[in-house]
Scaffold this active site. Structure first.
Site, mmCIF file in Angstrom:
data_model
loop_
_atom_site.group_PDB
_atom_site.id
_atom_site.type_symbol
_atom_site.label_atom_id
_atom_site.label_comp_id
_atom_site.label_asym_id
_atom_site.label_seq_id
_atom_site.Cartn_x
_atom_site.Cartn_y
_atom_site.Cartn_z
ATOM 1 N N GLU A 62 0.852 -1.193 0.000
ATOM 2 C CA GLU A 62 0.000 0.000 0.000
ATOM 3 C C GLU A 62 0.884 1.238 0.000
ATOM 4 O OE1 GLU A 62 -2.970 0.457 3.017
ATOM 5 O OE2 GLU A 62 -3.626 2.366 2.161
ATOM 6 N N ASP A 114 10.290 6.915 0.725
ATOM 7 C CA ASP A 114 9.685 7.018 -0.607
ATOM 8 C C ASP A 114 9.377 5.618 -1.147
ATOM 9 O OD1 ASP A 114 9.110 7.374 -3.324
ATOM 10 O OD2 ASP A 114 10.438 9.104 -3.479
ATOM 11 N N ASP A 136 -2.116 11.682 -4.906
ATOM 12 C CA ASP A 136 -1.883 12.760 -5.851
ATOM 13 C C ASP A 136 -2.755 13.996 -5.705
ATOM 14 O OD1 ASP A 136 0.141 11.289 -6.975
ATOM 15 O OD2 ASP A 136 -1.203 10.254 -8.350
ATOM 16 N N LYS A 140 -2.694 20.925 -10.335
ATOM 17 C CA LYS A 140 -2.145 21.886 -11.295
ATOM 18 C C LYS A 140 -1.273 21.177 -12.330
ATOM 19 C CE LYS A 140 -2.070 25.738 -8.093
ATOM 20 N NZ LYS A 140 -1.266 26.448 -7.115
HETATM 21 C C1 LIG Z 1 -3.799 12.235 -0.275
HETATM 22 S S1 LIG Z 1 -3.012 11.237 0.938
HETATM 23 C C2 LIG Z 1 -4.073 9.800 1.014
HETATM 24 C C3 LIG Z 1 -3.807 8.963 2.246
HETATM 25 C C4 LIG Z 1 -4.631 7.651 2.358
HETATM 26 N N1 LIG Z 1 -4.377 6.750 1.264
HETATM 27 C C5 LIG Z 1 -6.087 7.950 2.467
HETATM 28 O O1 LIG Z 1 -6.859 7.556 1.596
HETATM 29 O O2 LIG Z 1 -6.472 8.604 3.459
HETATM 30 C C6 LIG Z 1 -1.601 10.620 0.033
HETATM 31 C C7 LIG Z 1 -0.569 10.006 0.966
HETATM 32 O O3 LIG Z 1 0.434 9.404 0.196
HETATM 33 C C8 LIG Z 1 1.689 9.652 0.801
HETATM 34 N N2 LIG Z 1 2.687 9.529 -0.267
HETATM 35 C C9 LIG Z 1 2.709 10.195 -1.436
HETATM 36 N N3 LIG Z 1 3.749 9.805 -2.189
HETATM 37 C C10 LIG Z 1 4.406 8.865 -1.464
HETATM 38 C C11 LIG Z 1 5.568 8.079 -1.704
HETATM 39 N N4 LIG Z 1 6.263 8.195 -2.852
HETATM 40 N N5 LIG Z 1 5.972 7.215 -0.759
HETATM 41 C C12 LIG Z 1 5.272 7.097 0.403
HETATM 42 N N6 LIG Z 1 4.162 7.794 0.686
HETATM 43 C C13 LIG Z 1 3.731 8.669 -0.240
HETATM 44 C C14 LIG Z 1 1.558 11.042 1.409
HETATM 45 O O4 LIG Z 1 2.457 11.232 2.481
HETATM 46 C C15 LIG Z 1 0.106 11.035 1.854
HETATM 47 O O5 LIG Z 1 -0.012 10.638 3.213
#
Ligand SMILES: C[S@@+](CC[C@H](N)C(=O)[O-])C[C@H]1O[C@@H](n2cnc3c(N)ncnc32)[C@H](O)[C@@H]1O
Length: 163
Positions: A62, A114, A136, A140
C-alpha cells in the site's frame, strides 16, 4: 563546481508535512518500530519482502497509507496475505503501528520513506497487489510530474506484480 555539475533535484510525489503525535502514537512508534518498521533510506541492497515478515505469503503493497485506518481494517479482514504499508508522514506511521497492536495484526509491516525507492529495490513479480488510495493532490498541470499515478511509475509497479 558549476550549477550544471549539481545533481538534478529529485521530483517527489509527496510534500513533507509536520504533524503532532498523540502520546499514544508516540508510545506505539517507540515500542513497535523495531519489530514492524523498515526505513527505506537504510536499505543497502535488494529488499526481500519475505524476510520482513519471517514467512512467505502473498504480499499487498500500500503506497501512501495515510493514518492507516484502511490498512488495518483490510489486513484484519485478510489475514492470509501480508500488508506492507509505505508512508512518509510520521504520525500516520505511528497511528498504524498503534492499530496493528490493538488489532493483534501479525501480517502488517510499515515502511518509512519514498515508496518508489522501495519498489525499485524489490524483486520482479513479488507483489500480489498494489493499493493506492486517494493519491496525488496535484491538480495543477505544472505539478503533474509529482503524481504517483503516471506511466513510468505504473510501469515500475507492474513489473513487481506477479503475472
Ligand atoms: C492524499 S493522501 C491519502 C492517504 C490515504 N491513502 C487515504 O486515503 O487517506 C496521500 C498520501 O500518500 C503519501 N505519499 C505520497 N507519495 C508517497 C511516496 N512516494 N511514498 C510514500 N508515501 C507517499 C503522502 O504522504 C500522503 O499521506
Amino acid at each position: 563546481m558549476t550549477l550544471t555539475d549539481l545533481p538534478a533535484a529529485r521530483i517527489r510525489t509527496f510534500h513533507p508535512r509536520r504533524g503532532r503525535m498523540s502520546d499514544r502514537q508516540r508510545d506505539a512508534l517507540e515500542r513497535l518500530w523495531p519489530a514492524y518498521g523498515l526505513r527505506i533510506a537504510a536499505l543497502d541492497g535488494p529488499c526481500d519482502p519475505a524476510a520482513l515478515f519471517g514467512r512467505r505469503a502473498p504480499l499487498v503493497l500500500e503506497i501512501g497509507s495515510g493514518m492507516g485506518d484502511a490498512t488495518a481494517a483490510m489486513a484484519a479482514a485478510d489475514r492470509d496475505r501480508h500488508y506492507l504499508a509505505v508512508e512518509v508522514h510520521t504520525p500516520g506511521i505511528a497511528n498504524l503501528l498503534d492499530l496493528v497492536e490493538r488489532h493483534g495484526l501479525d501480517n502488517v509491516r510499515v515502511a518509512e520513506g519514498d515508496a518508489l525507492d522501495l519498489v525499485r529495490a524489490m524483486p520482479e513479480g513479488c507483489l500480489d497487489a498494489v493499493h493506492v488510495y486517494f493519491p496525488d493532490p496535484w491538480p495543477k498541470t505544472r505539478h503533474h510530474k509529482r503524481r504517483i499515478i503516471q506511466p513510468a511509475h505504473v510501469a515500475l509497479l507492474r513489473s513487481r506484480l506477479a503475472p
